[in-house]
Design a protein around this motif. Structure first.
Motif, PDB file in Angstrom:
ATOM      1  N   GLY A   1      12.431  34.252   3.710  1.00 54.46           N
ATOM      2  CA  GLY A   1      13.259  34.886   4.758  1.00 54.46           C
ATOM      3  C   GLY A   1      13.193  33.832   5.979  1.00 54.46           C
ATOM      4  N   ASP A   2      13.436  34.504   7.072  1.00 51.51           N
ATOM      5  CA  ASP A   2      13.766  33.910   8.243  1.00 51.51           C
ATOM      6  C   ASP A   2      12.308  33.286   8.922  1.00 51.51           C
ATOM      7  OD1 ASP A   2      16.328  34.617   7.996  1.00 51.51           O
ATOM      8  OD2 ASP A   2      16.310  36.105   9.532  1.00 51.51           O
ATOM      9  N   CYS A   3      12.525  32.380   9.773  1.00 48.62           N
ATOM     10  CA  CYS A   3      11.245  31.672  10.325  1.00 48.62           C
ATOM     11  C   CYS A   3      11.579  31.012  11.848  1.00 48.62           C
ATOM     12  CB  CYS A   3      10.739  30.411   9.502  1.00 48.62           C
ATOM     13  SG  CYS A   3       9.252  29.883  10.013  1.00 48.62           S
ATOM     14  N   GLN A   4      10.765  31.346  12.803  1.00 50.58           N
ATOM     15  CA  GLN A   4      10.794  30.810  14.136  1.00 50.58           C
ATOM     16  C   GLN A   4       9.812  30.428  14.640  1.00 50.58           C
ATOM     17  OE1 GLN A   4      13.555  33.005  16.966  1.00 50.58           O
ATOM     18  NE2 GLN A   4      11.665  33.308  18.128  1.00 50.58           N
ATOM     19  N   LEU A   5       9.774  29.056  15.202  1.00 45.78           N
ATOM     20  CA  LEU A   5       8.862  28.391  15.668  1.00 45.78           C
ATOM     21  C   LEU A   5       9.040  27.790  16.910  1.00 45.78           C
ATOM     22  CD1 LEU A   5       9.252  27.204  12.318  1.00 45.78           C
ATOM     23  CD2 LEU A   5       6.795  26.918  12.726  1.00 45.78           C
ATOM     24  N   SER A   6       8.243  27.752  17.883  1.00 44.36           N
ATOM     25  CA  SER A   6       8.146  26.952  19.167  1.00 44.36           C
ATOM     26  C   SER A   6       7.545  25.768  19.085  1.00 44.36           C
ATOM     27  CB  SER A   6       7.773  27.807  20.334  1.00 44.36           C
ATOM     28  OG  SER A   6       8.388  29.108  20.477  1.00 44.36           O
ATOM     29  N   LEU A   7       8.039  24.611  19.139  1.00 45.09           N
ATOM     30  CA  LEU A   7       7.805  23.312  18.976  1.00 45.09           C
ATOM     31  C   LEU A   7       8.177  22.272  20.016  1.00 45.09           C
ATOM     32  CD1 LEU A   7       7.984  23.037  15.054  1.00 45.09           C
ATOM     33  CD2 LEU A   7       5.762  23.362  16.228  1.00 45.09           C
ATOM     34  N   PRO A   8       7.538  21.229  20.510  1.00 44.14           N
ATOM     35  CA  PRO A   8       8.147  20.354  21.304  1.00 44.14           C
ATOM     36  C   PRO A   8       9.318  19.543  20.739  1.00 44.14           C
ATOM     37  CG  PRO A   8       5.757  19.977  20.970  1.00 44.14           C
ATOM     38  CD  PRO A   8       6.239  21.083  20.051  1.00 44.14           C
ATOM     39  N   ALA A   9      10.260  19.088  21.510  1.00 44.56           N
ATOM     40  CA  ALA A   9      11.349  18.252  21.237  1.00 44.56           C
ATOM     41  C   ALA A   9      10.801  16.846  20.488  1.00 44.56           C
ATOM     42  CB  ALA A   9      12.352  17.912  22.245  1.00 44.56           C
ATOM     43  N   GLY A  10      11.215  16.397  19.587  1.00 44.61           N
ATOM     44  CA  GLY A  10      10.779  15.467  18.788  1.00 44.61           C
ATOM     45  C   GLY A  10       9.803  15.416  17.888  1.00 44.61           C
ATOM     46  N   THR A  11       9.313  16.629  17.635  1.00 48.26           N
ATOM     47  CA  THR A  11       8.328  16.935  16.649  1.00 48.26           C
ATOM     48  C   THR A  11       9.036  16.607  15.128  1.00 48.26           C
ATOM     49  OG1 THR A  11       7.372  18.503  18.130  1.00 48.26           O
ATOM     50  CG2 THR A  11       6.839  18.558  15.545  1.00 48.26           C
ATOM     51  N   ARG A  12       8.283  15.917  14.588  1.00 44.45           N
ATOM     52  CA  ARG A  12       8.727  15.907  12.941  1.00 44.45           C
ATOM     53  C   ARG A  12       8.630  17.077  12.313  1.00 44.45           C
ATOM     54  NH1 ARG A  12       4.839  15.601   9.038  1.00 44.45           N
ATOM     55  NH2 ARG A  12       3.228  14.740  10.220  1.00 44.45           N
ATOM     56  N   PHE A  13       9.562  17.334  11.602  1.00 45.40           N
ATOM     57  CA  PHE A  13       9.841  18.879  10.960  1.00 45.40           C
ATOM     58  C   PHE A  13      10.500  18.945   9.496  1.00 45.40           C
ATOM     59  CE2 PHE A  13      11.735  23.103  10.223  1.00 45.40           C
ATOM     60  CZ  PHE A  13      10.715  23.805  10.793  1.00 45.40           C
ATOM     61  N   SER A  14       9.846  19.265   8.550  1.00 52.33           N
ATOM     62  CA  SER A  14      10.603  18.900   7.059  1.00 52.33           C
ATOM     63  C   SER A  14      10.300  20.659   6.577  1.00 52.33           C
ATOM     64  CB  SER A  14       9.555  18.318   6.325  1.00 52.33           C
ATOM     65  OG  SER A  14       9.622  16.689   6.809  1.00 52.33           O
ATOM     66  N   VAL A  15      11.514  20.799   5.820  1.00 50.77           N
ATOM     67  CA  VAL A  15      11.680  21.686   4.967  1.00 50.77           C
ATOM     68  C   VAL A  15      11.713  21.496   3.517  1.00 50.77           C
ATOM     69  CG1 VAL A  15      13.128  24.021   4.782  1.00 50.77           C
ATOM     70  CG2 VAL A  15      13.098  22.913   6.922  1.00 50.77           C
ATOM     71  N   TRP A  16      10.898  22.146   2.846  1.00 45.52           N
ATOM     72  CA  TRP A  16      10.599  21.870   1.296  1.00 45.52           C
ATOM     73  C   TRP A  16      11.034  22.982   0.436  1.00 45.52           C
ATOM     74  CZ3 TRP A  16      10.709  17.345  -1.192  1.00 45.52           C
ATOM     75  CH2 TRP A  16      10.204  17.432  -2.648  1.00 45.52           C
ATOM     76  N   PRO A  17      11.814  23.145  -0.276  1.00 42.70           N
ATOM     77  CA  PRO A  17      12.231  24.268  -0.908  1.00 42.70           C
ATOM     78  C   PRO A  17      11.542  24.734  -2.258  1.00 42.70           C
ATOM     79  CG  PRO A  17      13.838  22.555  -1.662  1.00 42.70           C
ATOM     80  CD  PRO A  17      13.061  22.170  -0.691  1.00 42.70           C
ATOM     81  N   LEU A  18      10.919  25.728  -2.408  1.00 41.93           N
ATOM     82  CA  LEU A  18      10.081  26.072  -3.760  1.00 41.93           C
ATOM     83  C   LEU A  18      11.000  26.339  -4.788  1.00 41.93           C
ATOM     84  CD1 LEU A  18       7.392  27.961  -1.737  1.00 41.93           C
ATOM     85  CD2 LEU A  18       7.132  25.773  -2.813  1.00 41.93           C
ATOM     86  N   TRP A  19      11.535  25.359  -5.349  1.00 45.49           N
ATOM     87  CA  TRP A  19      12.644  25.303  -6.400  1.00 45.49           C
ATOM     88  C   TRP A  19      14.057  25.268  -5.538  1.00 45.49           C
ATOM     89  CZ3 TRP A  19      13.696  22.574 -10.364  1.00 45.49           C
ATOM     90  CH2 TRP A  19      14.678  23.149 -11.017  1.00 45.49           C
ATOM     91  N   ARG A  20      14.513  26.621  -5.391  1.00 44.10           N
ATOM     92  CA  ARG A  20      15.858  26.618  -4.792  1.00 44.10           C
ATOM     93  C   ARG A  20      15.994  27.698  -3.631  1.00 44.10           C
ATOM     94  NH1 ARG A  20      21.114  28.957  -5.587  1.00 44.10           N
ATOM     95  NH2 ARG A  20      22.597  27.534  -5.513  1.00 44.10           N
ATOM     96  N   GLN A  21      16.498  27.194  -2.457  1.00 40.73           N
ATOM     97  CA  GLN A  21      16.653  27.960  -1.353  1.00 40.73           C
ATOM     98  C   GLN A  21      17.681  27.603  -0.554  1.00 40.73           C
ATOM     99  OE1 GLN A  21      14.490  30.622  -0.191  1.00 40.73           O
ATOM    100  NE2 GLN A  21      16.314  30.838   1.378  1.00 40.73           N
ATOM    101  N   ALA A  22      18.759  28.756  -0.147  1.00 43.08           N
ATOM    102  CA  ALA A  22      19.747  28.735   0.810  1.00 43.08           C
ATOM    103  C   ALA A  22      19.425  29.020   2.128  1.00 43.08           C
ATOM    104  CB  ALA A  22      21.003  29.436   0.188  1.00 43.08           C
ATOM    105  N   PHE A  23      20.336  28.594   3.177  1.00 42.69           N
ATOM    106  CA  PHE A  23      20.202  28.809   4.505  1.00 42.69           C
ATOM    107  C   PHE A  23      21.461  29.415   4.960  1.00 42.69           C
ATOM    108  CE2 PHE A  23      16.486  26.338   3.499  1.00 42.69           C
ATOM    109  CZ  PHE A  23      15.528  27.099   4.029  1.00 42.69           C
ATOM    110  N   HIS A  24      21.610  30.232   5.745  1.00 42.61           N
ATOM    111  CA  HIS A  24      22.855  30.697   6.431  1.00 42.61           C
ATOM    112  C   HIS A  24      23.064  29.751   7.745  1.00 42.61           C
ATOM    113  CE1 HIS A  24      23.418  34.464   4.540  1.00 42.61           C
ATOM    114  NE2 HIS A  24      22.216  34.905   4.567  1.00 42.61           N
ATOM    115  N   SER A  25      21.804  29.327   8.439  1.00 45.69           N
ATOM    116  CA  SER A  25      21.900  28.527   9.465  1.00 45.69           C
ATOM    117  C   SER A  25      20.604  28.087  10.074  1.00 45.69           C
ATOM    118  CB  SER A  25      22.702  29.468  10.740  1.00 45.69           C
ATOM    119  OG  SER A  25      21.844  30.377  10.912  1.00 45.69           O
ATOM    120  N   SER A  26      20.705  27.317  10.958  1.00 46.71           N
ATOM    121  CA  SER A  26      19.452  26.872  11.756  1.00 46.71           C
ATOM    122  C   SER A  26      19.831  26.553  13.133  1.00 46.71           C
ATOM    123  CB  SER A  26      18.775  25.564  11.008  1.00 46.71           C
ATOM    124  OG  SER A  26      19.462  24.595  11.091  1.00 46.71           O
ATOM    125  N   SER A  27      18.750  26.534  13.860  1.00 47.99           N
ATOM    126  CA  SER A  27      19.082  25.853  15.287  1.00 47.99           C
ATOM    127  C   SER A  27      17.678  25.143  15.863  1.00 47.99           C
ATOM    128  CB  SER A  27      19.246  27.122  16.331  1.00 47.99           C
ATOM    129  OG  SER A  27      18.062  27.946  16.536  1.00 47.99           O
TER     130      SER A  27
END
Length: 224
Positions: free
Chosen positions: A140-166
């Motif tokens: 489901g959805d996820c929200q995190l407060s992180l400093p600008a410039g932080t390395r950030f990866s998203v890895w699907p656990l097989w197949r995952q669709a996204f409506h949007s991100s910000s």
């Protein structure tokens, strides 16, 4: 053994991989939480100043000559078709499992942990803390407060669709990520708040530098 552990709070699970010195400053945030260990993770837990209430596994990685606290319960689970990590997850119910000692050391062991987290039976919040990275398993959805410039990866656990991100330099709007095809590694935070709006899928992991542990923990405990 069919012993089952149920917690209303997050629980710490220690594994047997090396515990990097970079992790130890975060242990103060975990004080007071219940603690379990997967097989040889007992030695890591004790060395870090934690006292597990039980050890789960086939017990082939324990130092039998070590002097162990007598009040620790040993849940011996035979069988080679599952790892000690999987044996542990199958016997724990908690709003969050925080794994220490699963990412560093042997890479094949870390891969086995990721394989377990991709299985439908273990669709639950799991936060893994390693010497370089912190990894959060999400549905489901996820929200995190992180400093600008932080390395950030998203890895699907097989197949995952996204409506949007910000909050990312390279948005995931309308994308479907799939292992072996398109993934979301090496993205970057563009401002202080990252939001992922998930569509249908098998779940995913978000990966950030280890110094983002507090933010990842806050995100994990906010899951409904």
């Amino acid at each position: 053994m069919n012993r089952f552990f149920r917690f209303s709070t997050p629980v710490i699970l220690f594994g047997g991989a090396p515990v990097a010195p970079a992790i130890t400053p975060f242990f103060a945030r975990l004080a007071g939480l219940p603690v379990l260990a997967a097989d040889g993770g007992l030695h890591n837990a004790l060395a870090a100043g934690f006292h597990p209430e039980a050890v789960i596994g086939d017990m082939d990685s324990l130092d039998i000559d070590a002097e162990l606290p007598p009040d620790i319960e040993f849940i011996r689970c035979s069988g080679q078709h599952d790892t000690d990590f999987e044996k542990s997850l199958a016997r724990i119910a908690a709003p969050l499992i925080i794994g220490v000692g699963f990412l560093d050391g042997r890479f094949d062991h870390a891969l086995a942990v990721m394989n377990v987290l991709s299985r439908p039976a273990y669709r639950r919040p799991v936060l893994l803390l390693g010497g370089s990275d912190v990894i959060l398993r999400c549905d489901g959805d996820c929200q995190l407060s992180l400093p600008a410039g932080t390395r950030f990866s998203v890895w699907p656990l097989w197949r995952q669709a996204f409506h949007s991100s910000s909050g990312l330099d390279w948005p995931l709007d309308g994308l479907t990520l799939q292992a072996g095809m398109r993934t979301g590694t090496s993205n970057r935070v563009s401002d202080g708040l990252v939001t992922l709006k998930a569509a249908a899928g098998d779940g995913y992991m978000v990966i950030a530098p280890v110094d983002c542990f507090a933010a990842m923990l806050a995100a994990a405990t906010a899951f409904k």
